[in-house]
Design a protein around this motif. Structure first.
Motif, PDB file in Angstrom:
ATOM      1  N   ASP A   1      12.377  -8.380   8.123  1.00 41.76           N
ATOM      2  CA  ASP A   1      11.853  -7.308   7.911  1.00 41.76           C
ATOM      3  C   ASP A   1      12.816  -6.142   7.247  1.00 41.76           C
ATOM      4  OD1 ASP A   1       9.471  -8.213   9.284  1.00 41.76           O
ATOM      5  OD2 ASP A   1      10.123  -7.418  11.489  1.00 41.76           O
ATOM      6  N   GLN A   2      13.942  -6.247   7.705  1.00 41.21           N
ATOM      7  CA  GLN A   2      14.847  -5.305   6.952  1.00 41.21           C
ATOM      8  C   GLN A   2      15.015  -5.398   5.496  1.00 41.21           C
ATOM      9  OE1 GLN A   2      18.353  -6.595   9.242  1.00 41.21           O
ATOM     10  NE2 GLN A   2      18.569  -4.795  10.375  1.00 41.21           N
ATOM     11  N   LEU A   3      14.709  -6.864   4.905  1.00 44.17           N
ATOM     12  CA  LEU A   3      14.728  -7.096   3.525  1.00 44.17           C
ATOM     13  C   LEU A   3      13.519  -6.385   3.105  1.00 44.17           C
ATOM     14  CD1 LEU A   3      15.837  -8.376   0.831  1.00 44.17           C
ATOM     15  CD2 LEU A   3      14.635 -10.518   1.664  1.00 44.17           C
ATOM     16  N   LEU A   4      12.297  -6.739   3.569  1.00 40.58           N
ATOM     17  CA  LEU A   4      11.115  -6.090   2.935  1.00 40.58           C
ATOM     18  C   LEU A   4      11.146  -4.426   2.916  1.00 40.58           C
ATOM     19  CD1 LEU A   4       8.245  -6.619   1.980  1.00 40.58           C
ATOM     20  CD2 LEU A   4       7.524  -6.765   4.122  1.00 40.58           C
ATOM     21  N   SER A   5      11.528  -3.914   4.106  1.00 42.49           N
ATOM     22  CA  SER A   5      11.710  -2.355   4.318  1.00 42.49           C
ATOM     23  C   SER A   5      12.751  -1.927   3.187  1.00 42.49           C
ATOM     24  CB  SER A   5      12.064  -2.143   5.538  1.00 42.49           C
ATOM     25  OG  SER A   5      12.283  -0.818   5.636  1.00 42.49           O
ATOM     26  N   GLY A   6      13.918  -2.437   3.208  1.00 41.80           N
ATOM     27  CA  GLY A   6      14.784  -2.130   2.398  1.00 41.80           C
ATOM     28  C   GLY A   6      14.266  -2.196   0.689  1.00 41.80           C
ATOM     29  N   PHE A   7      13.387  -3.134   0.378  1.00 44.28           N
ATOM     30  CA  PHE A   7      12.872  -3.134  -1.060  1.00 44.28           C
ATOM     31  C   PHE A   7      11.938  -2.155  -1.009  1.00 44.28           C
ATOM     32  CE2 PHE A   7       8.742  -4.989  -2.819  1.00 44.28           C
ATOM     33  CZ  PHE A   7       9.341  -5.174  -4.255  1.00 44.28           C
ATOM     34  N   GLN A   8      11.184  -1.866  -0.205  1.00 42.34           N
ATOM     35  CA  GLN A   8      10.137  -0.672  -0.383  1.00 42.34           C
ATOM     36  C   GLN A   8      10.978   0.684  -0.320  1.00 42.34           C
ATOM     37  OE1 GLN A   8       7.721  -1.519   2.975  1.00 42.34           O
ATOM     38  NE2 GLN A   8       6.190  -2.538   1.867  1.00 42.34           N
ATOM     39  N   TYR A   9      12.010   0.709   0.374  1.00 40.33           N
ATOM     40  CA  TYR A   9      12.736   2.204   0.486  1.00 40.33           C
ATOM     41  C   TYR A   9      13.443   2.227  -1.054  1.00 40.33           C
ATOM     42  CZ  TYR A   9      17.608   4.257   0.764  1.00 40.33           C
ATOM     43  OH  TYR A   9      18.455   5.133   0.621  1.00 40.33           O
ATOM     44  N   LEU A  10      13.865   1.175  -1.718  1.00 40.85           N
ATOM     45  CA  LEU A  10      14.383   1.286  -3.048  1.00 40.85           C
ATOM     46  C   LEU A  10      13.342   1.956  -4.095  1.00 40.85           C
ATOM     47  CD1 LEU A  10      16.219  -1.922  -3.473  1.00 40.85           C
ATOM     48  CD2 LEU A  10      17.587   0.239  -3.509  1.00 40.85           C
ATOM     49  N   TRP A  11      12.203   1.386  -4.091  1.00 41.92           N
ATOM     50  CA  TRP A  11      11.541   1.835  -4.848  1.00 41.92           C
ATOM     51  C   TRP A  11      10.991   3.459  -4.601  1.00 41.92           C
ATOM     52  CZ3 TRP A  11       9.406  -0.029  -9.392  1.00 41.92           C
ATOM     53  CH2 TRP A  11       9.326  -1.570  -9.581  1.00 41.92           C
ATOM     54  N   GLU A  12      10.771   3.699  -3.390  1.00 44.30           N
ATOM     55  CA  GLU A  12      10.388   5.324  -3.000  1.00 44.30           C
ATOM     56  C   GLU A  12      11.884   6.089  -3.271  1.00 44.30           C
ATOM     57  OE1 GLU A  12       7.296   4.464   0.190  1.00 44.30           O
ATOM     58  OE2 GLU A  12       9.332   4.407   0.905  1.00 44.30           O
ATOM     59  N   GLU A  13      12.996   5.690  -2.859  1.00 47.52           N
ATOM     60  CA  GLU A  13      14.094   6.472  -3.110  1.00 47.52           C
ATOM     61  C   GLU A  13      14.522   6.596  -4.548  1.00 47.52           C
ATOM     62  OE1 GLU A  13      17.202   8.955  -1.326  1.00 47.52           O
ATOM     63  OE2 GLU A  13      15.352   8.189  -0.689  1.00 47.52           O
TER      64      GLU A  13
ATOM     65  N   GLU B   1       0.638  -1.245  -0.057  1.00 45.54           N
ATOM     66  CA  GLU B   1      -0.112  -0.051  -0.071  1.00 45.54           C
ATOM     67  C   GLU B   1       0.830   1.327   0.042  1.00 45.54           C
ATOM     68  OE1 GLU B   1      -3.285   0.405  -0.228  1.00 45.54           O
ATOM     69  OE2 GLU B   1      -3.274  -1.598  -0.824  1.00 45.54           O
ATOM     70  N   ARG B   2       2.012   1.134   0.534  1.00 48.42           N
ATOM     71  CA  ARG B   2       2.894   2.563   0.611  1.00 48.42           C
ATOM     72  C   ARG B   2       3.399   2.841  -0.645  1.00 48.42           C
ATOM     73  NH1 ARG B   2       8.114   0.990   4.264  1.00 48.42           N
ATOM     74  NH2 ARG B   2       9.301   2.694   2.876  1.00 48.42           N
ATOM     75  N   LEU B   3       3.539   1.919  -1.711  1.00 43.65           N
ATOM     76  CA  LEU B   3       3.964   2.034  -3.057  1.00 43.65           C
ATOM     77  C   LEU B   3       2.909   2.385  -3.722  1.00 43.65           C
ATOM     78  CD1 LEU B   3       6.646  -0.646  -3.105  1.00 43.65           C
ATOM     79  CD2 LEU B   3       6.927   1.757  -2.447  1.00 43.65           C
TER      80      LEU B   3
END
Length: 441
Positions: free
Chosen positions: A407-419, A30-32
């Motif tokens: 959790d770090q892997l999932l959060s990093g995946f989402q961070y990549l898209w947003e950043e 949802e955040r993406l």
């Protein structure tokens, strides 16, 4: 008709081909969602795969063939009584394929399965099917049809020997309704087999280690039959740096495609030639985009590792610039979560994209697909979390990573898209994808 002659007339067959639906890899994040709606990256629908169009082309014209494209919401008619239902699918479609097959079989209809997932896990697939085709369908399709007609369908069909791609028919792509797919392009097959055992690829297991080439004349015949001028050569083997066999074939193909007004998408890893003239020749042949996967080959793994040397880093940047300078759009596809990556990989990817000027990228979570060395190793190490194949779409964490937490892997995946897409011009994101931009999401 003479008495008894009716027994000599072959019974007409009716086939139902089904392409099961699957969850796009950014669905559920949802955040993406605002990013997807703005840029459409990760949301556009790819052209349909070639498995079912090839089956349709191989089937004699006196046999009735119909397609249900479950992926675009066409209803599955379980009350239909075809002689055979054929499903072709990859792992994220497996749950849906099994559910469809179970319902048809409950009503007494025979079901056969094929494609990457059933080929790699035939015993699992046979829990839901009467028959499974393991590997290439072309050498055994006539036998499957004959056995269906005779009521003697075998549990397994496996081709013997290598199929000559000179015999490959032009896929009957018209069985799919083109207006339902947002990228106005076609997929084209050039090779089968690969000698390189990349950790995330099942091709060597499914198609063998020897590369077989489709004749260039057959490729041109296929291309000329397409309604679209844009197509995607699905085999990244054509970009392997093998001068003895692959380079002459690719250059011959580019010479044949030059001057035809085509827009060609090639796929590769970072294992490419560092030769500017090579990319200029690709551009003259009609190449418009280079889809480049990071994460499975040794060069990109070194590039994204904490031990990457300054020379390796600069060589990677220079290669991106070389491709862009030739007028070919570089599309990076970055995998995260491999055992040799730590939590710093996310910032390294963003830094590499920034320094090399990459303006189109996607990011995926490495997934232990059946038939891949990565999948086989994680299975042996008991690190796979579940078999809910709906989530095995490279957008979810389905195993225990080594260099970071889940959790770090999932959060990093989402961070990549947003950043990565922060501040990017949405009107340029998919500029080389005909038919995609400006479509409603």
């Amino acid at each position: 008709m003479t008495p008894g002659a009716e027994t000599m007339v072959a019974r007409d067959l009716k086939l139902r081909l089904i392409y099961p639906r699957f969850q796009k890899f950014l669905d559920g994040h949802e955040r993406l969602k605002p990013l997807v709606q703005k840029h459409q990256v990760g949301n556009y629908t790819m052209p349909p795969p070639l498995g079912l169009p090839l089956i349709a082309a191989l089937t004699p014209p006196d046999i009735e063939v119909n397609l249900t494209d479950d992926n675009i919401g066409q209803p599955v008619d379980y009350d239909e009584k075809p002689d055979l239902v054929a499903l072709s699918f990859f792992t994220p479609q497996a749950n849906r394929a099994y559910a469809i097959a179970d319902e048809f079989r409950r009503r007494g209809t025979k079901v056969i399965m094929g494609g990457i997932h059933p080929s790699c896990l035939p015993e699992e697939a046979l829990l839901h099917a009467d028959s499974v085709c393991v590997g290439e369908v072309e050498p055994v399709w006539d036998e499957i049809l004959a056995d269906t007609r005779a009521g003697t369908l075998k549990r397994l069909y496996k081709p013997v020997g290598e199929y000559d791609l000179a015999r490959l028919p032009i896929p009957k792509r018209s069985i799919f309704e083109g207006d339902n797919y947002s990228w106005s392009a076609h997929l084209v097959l050039a090779t089968r087999g690969c000698p390189v055992r990349c950790t995330g690829c099942p091709i060597p297991l499914k198609e063998g280690l020897d590369i077989r080439f489709r004749p260039v004349a057959k490729m041109i015949e296929d291309i000329e039959a397409m309604p679209f001028k844009q197509f995607y050569i699905i085999d990244d083997t054509v970009m392997l740096p093998n001068k003895r066999r692959i380079l002459p074939y690719l250059m011959s193909l580019m010479e044949a495609t030059a001057g035809r007004g085509l827009s060609i998408f090639l796929a590769s890893t970072m294992m490419m030639f560092a030769d500017p003239e090579f990319y200029r020749k690709l551009k003259r042949g009609g190449t418009s985009s280079m889809y480049t996967v990071f994460g499975f080959d040794r060069l990109s793994r070194a590039l994204l590792s904490p031990e990457c040397s300054p020379k390796e880093w600069q060589d990677g940047i220079d290669l991106v610039h070389m491709i862009e300078d030739a007028g070919i759009h570089f599309f990076g596809s970055f995998g995260v979560g491999s055992d040799d990556q730590d939590e710093g990989v996310f910032d390294r990817i963003i830094q590499f994209c920034s320094e090399s000027g990459i303006d189109l990228a996607e990011f995926y979570i490495e997934t232990p697909f059946p038939g891949t060395p990565f999948g086989q190793r994680l299975e042996a190490e008991d690190r796979i979390l579940h078999r809910n194949y709906d989530l095995w779409n490279t957008g979810n964490v389905v195993y225990r990573p080594k260099g970071m937490t889940e959790d770090q892997l999932l959060s990093g995946f989402q961070y990549l898209w947003e950043e990565f897409y922060d501040g990017k011009d949405e009107n340029r994101t998919l500029r080389t994808f005909e038919g995609v931009m400006n479509r409603p999401v």
